[in-house]
Design a protein around this motif. Structure first.
Motif, PDB file in Angstrom:
ATOM      1  N   VAL A 173       0.873  -1.173   0.000  1.00  0.00           N
ATOM      2  CA  VAL A 173       0.000   0.000   0.000  1.00  0.00           C
ATOM      3  C   VAL A 173       0.908   1.221   0.000  1.00  0.00           C
ATOM      4  O   VAL A 173       1.811   1.323   0.833  1.00  0.00           O
ATOM      5  CB  VAL A 173      -0.892   0.041   1.261  1.00  0.00           C
ATOM      6  CG1 VAL A 173      -1.778   1.269   1.248  1.00  0.00           C
ATOM      7  CG2 VAL A 173      -1.720  -1.224   1.366  1.00  0.00           C
ATOM      8  N   THR A 174       0.691   2.142  -0.935  1.00  0.00           N
ATOM      9  CA  THR A 174       1.503   3.363  -1.005  1.00  0.00           C
ATOM     10  C   THR A 174       0.602   4.583  -0.977  1.00  0.00           C
ATOM     11  O   THR A 174      -0.345   4.678  -1.752  1.00  0.00           O
ATOM     12  CB  THR A 174       2.346   3.388  -2.307  1.00  0.00           C
ATOM     13  OG1 THR A 174       3.125   2.193  -2.378  1.00  0.00           O
ATOM     14  CG2 THR A 174       3.277   4.590  -2.331  1.00  0.00           C
ATOM     15  N   LYS A 175       0.914   5.496  -0.064  1.00  0.00           N
ATOM     16  CA  LYS A 175       0.243   6.800  -0.005  1.00  0.00           C
ATOM     17  C   LYS A 175       1.346   7.841   0.164  1.00  0.00           C
ATOM     18  O   LYS A 175       1.820   8.079   1.272  1.00  0.00           O
ATOM     19  CB  LYS A 175      -0.736   6.880   1.168  1.00  0.00           C
ATOM     20  CG  LYS A 175      -1.837   5.833   1.117  1.00  0.00           C
ATOM     21  CD  LYS A 175      -3.195   6.421   0.797  1.00  0.00           C
ATOM     22  CE  LYS A 175      -4.239   5.331   0.676  1.00  0.00           C
ATOM     23  NZ  LYS A 175      -5.446   5.564   1.397  1.00  0.00           N
ATOM     24  N   GLY A 176       1.804   8.407  -0.955  1.00  0.00           N
ATOM     25  CA  GLY A 176       2.908   9.376  -0.910  1.00  0.00           C
ATOM     26  C   GLY A 176       4.176   8.713  -0.408  1.00  0.00           C
ATOM     27  O   GLY A 176       4.643   7.729  -0.969  1.00  0.00           O
ATOM     28  N   ASN A 177       4.741   9.244   0.698  1.00  0.00           N
ATOM     29  CA  ASN A 177       5.969   8.692   1.274  1.00  0.00           C
ATOM     30  C   ASN A 177       5.718   7.492   2.178  1.00  0.00           C
ATOM     31  O   ASN A 177       6.665   6.852   2.619  1.00  0.00           O
ATOM     32  CB  ASN A 177       6.694   9.776   2.082  1.00  0.00           C
ATOM     33  CG  ASN A 177       7.383  10.774   1.192  1.00  0.00           C
ATOM     34  OD1 ASN A 177       8.380  10.462   0.557  1.00  0.00           O
ATOM     35  ND2 ASN A 177       6.849  11.986   1.126  1.00  0.00           N
ATOM     36  N   VAL A 178       4.462   7.203   2.456  1.00  0.00           N
ATOM     37  CA  VAL A 178       4.141   6.085   3.345  1.00  0.00           C
ATOM     38  C   VAL A 178       3.908   4.828   2.507  1.00  0.00           C
ATOM     39  O   VAL A 178       3.122   4.833   1.566  1.00  0.00           O
ATOM     40  CB  VAL A 178       2.878   6.396   4.190  1.00  0.00           C
ATOM     41  CG1 VAL A 178       2.466   5.176   5.006  1.00  0.00           C
ATOM     42  CG2 VAL A 178       3.123   7.592   5.085  1.00  0.00           C
ATOM     43  N   LYS A 179       4.636   3.779   2.860  1.00  0.00           N
ATOM     44  CA  LYS A 179       4.490   2.500   2.156  1.00  0.00           C
ATOM     45  C   LYS A 179       4.374   1.403   3.201  1.00  0.00           C
ATOM     46  O   LYS A 179       5.180   1.322   4.119  1.00  0.00           O
ATOM     47  CB  LYS A 179       5.704   2.257   1.257  1.00  0.00           C
ATOM     48  CG  LYS A 179       5.557   1.047   0.359  1.00  0.00           C
ATOM     49  CD  LYS A 179       6.620   1.031  -0.731  1.00  0.00           C
ATOM     50  CE  LYS A 179       6.270   2.034  -1.796  1.00  0.00           C
ATOM     51  NZ  LYS A 179       6.917   1.799  -3.075  1.00  0.00           N
ATOM     52  N   VAL A 180       3.353   0.569   3.067  1.00  0.00           N
ATOM     53  CA  VAL A 180       3.128  -0.547   3.975  1.00  0.00           C
ATOM     54  C   VAL A 180       3.233  -1.829   3.158  1.00  0.00           C
ATOM     55  O   VAL A 180       2.559  -1.971   2.137  1.00  0.00           O
ATOM     56  CB  VAL A 180       1.728  -0.468   4.637  1.00  0.00           C
ATOM     57  CG1 VAL A 180       1.485  -1.665   5.544  1.00  0.00           C
ATOM     58  CG2 VAL A 180       1.569   0.834   5.406  1.00  0.00           C
ATOM     59  N   ALA A 181       4.090  -2.751   3.604  1.00  0.00           N
ATOM     60  CA  ALA A 181       4.233  -4.040   2.925  1.00  0.00           C
ATOM     61  C   ALA A 181       3.586  -5.123   3.785  1.00  0.00           C
ATOM     62  O   ALA A 181       3.705  -5.101   5.007  1.00  0.00           O
ATOM     63  CB  ALA A 181       5.701  -4.355   2.692  1.00  0.00           C
ATOM     64  N   ILE A 182       2.927  -6.076   3.134  1.00  0.00           N
ATOM     65  CA  ILE A 182       2.174  -7.119   3.833  1.00  0.00           C
ATOM     66  C   ILE A 182       2.677  -8.490   3.391  1.00  0.00           C
ATOM     67  O   ILE A 182       2.789  -8.756   2.194  1.00  0.00           O
ATOM     68  CB  ILE A 182       0.668  -6.995   3.529  1.00  0.00           C
ATOM     69  CG1 ILE A 182       0.168  -5.609   3.944  1.00  0.00           C
ATOM     70  CG2 ILE A 182      -0.120  -8.103   4.211  1.00  0.00           C
ATOM     71  CD1 ILE A 182      -1.062  -5.165   3.214  1.00  0.00           C
ATOM     72  N   SER A 183       2.952  -9.350   4.365  1.00  0.00           N
ATOM     73  CA  SER A 183       3.403 -10.709   4.053  1.00  0.00           C
ATOM     74  C   SER A 183       2.555 -11.722   4.799  1.00  0.00           C
ATOM     75  O   SER A 183       2.188 -11.516   5.948  1.00  0.00           O
ATOM     76  CB  SER A 183       4.866 -10.886   4.472  1.00  0.00           C
ATOM     77  OG  SER A 183       5.190 -12.260   4.549  1.00  0.00           O
ATOM     78  N   THR A 184       2.261 -12.825   4.122  1.00  0.00           N
ATOM     79  CA  THR A 184       1.611 -13.960   4.784  1.00  0.00           C
ATOM     80  C   THR A 184       2.572 -15.149   4.819  1.00  0.00           C
ATOM     81  O   THR A 184       2.154 -16.296   4.866  1.00  0.00           O
ATOM     82  CB  THR A 184       0.312 -14.361   4.044  1.00  0.00           C
ATOM     83  OG1 THR A 184       0.631 -14.703   2.700  1.00  0.00           O
ATOM     84  CG2 THR A 184      -0.704 -13.239   4.091  1.00  0.00           C
TER      85      THR A 184
END
Length: 197
Positions: free
Chosen positions: A122-133
């Motif tokens: 998920v990317t919102k400007g400078n914020v990036k969240v990575a998700i792993s299962t």
């Protein structure tokens, strides 16, 4: 309960050389995923055939295309390799060749042959969240990505930029700056909790 022992990192792939082996649907999906997150990634591809949409995507992003069979010579100078062919023997050879050369490798849909996974982002400007299962459920990662896209506010980037400006004005050593920022941003968490009550 099984633990996810993966260590998350954010790679500057515009500084790294990536090889994508394959030219079919999975290759296109991996290429699109990579370029969506990092449009300036340095990517080369090798495959006897390519889908038209893959060729178009590659052309639009300066991806270097090689037509032919995989050979270990294509690994020269590469930092990361993603194998996506529908021939298990080719994918396993790519994996073995990479391991001998200490190159990070991902064989699509084959967790035992992966040094890393390409999770949901998920990317919102400078914020990036990575998700792993942990390679167990790409569908769950996709659903979580959709959830976070909804709950992370669109103006989160303004907050990040403003906090960065504020951080530069704080006096003191590293620990004092961290403590000041922690105190300042505590209200964000408290506000969210009080909104939910």
């Amino acid at each position: 309960m099984e633990r996810n022992e993966l260590y998350p990192v954010f790679l500057k792939v515009n500084n790294l050389k990536i090889l994508l082996v394959g030219g079919g649907n999975v290759a296109e999906e991996k290429l699109a995923f990579l370029l969506k997150s990092s449009p300036n990634a340095q990517v080369e591809m090798i495959s006897p055939m390519y889908r038209g949409a893959t060729m178009e995507l590659a052309k639009n992003h300066g991806v270097k295309i090689h037509k032919g069979k995989y050979r270990k010579k294509f690994l020269k100078g590469k930092h990361i390799v993603v194998a996506t062919t529908d021939v298990p023997e080719v994918n396993e050879k790519v994996y073995a060749d990479c391991r001998k050369r200490a190159i990070l490798v991902n064989v699509a849909d084959n967790p035992p042959y992966c040094d890393f996974y390409m999770g949901g982002i998920v990317t919102k400007g400078n914020v990036k969240v990575a998700i792993s299962t942990n390679g167990k459920s790409p569908t769950t990662a996709k659903r979580l990505r959709q959830f976070f896209e909804d709950v992370i506010p669109e103006n989160i980037d303004d907050l990040v930029k403003n906090l960065n400006k504020y951080r530069k004005t704080i006096k003191g050593d590293f620990e004092e700056k961290v403590e000041t920022l922690n105190e300042f941003t505590k209200g964000l968490v408290n506000k969210k909790e009080s909104d939910e009550n």
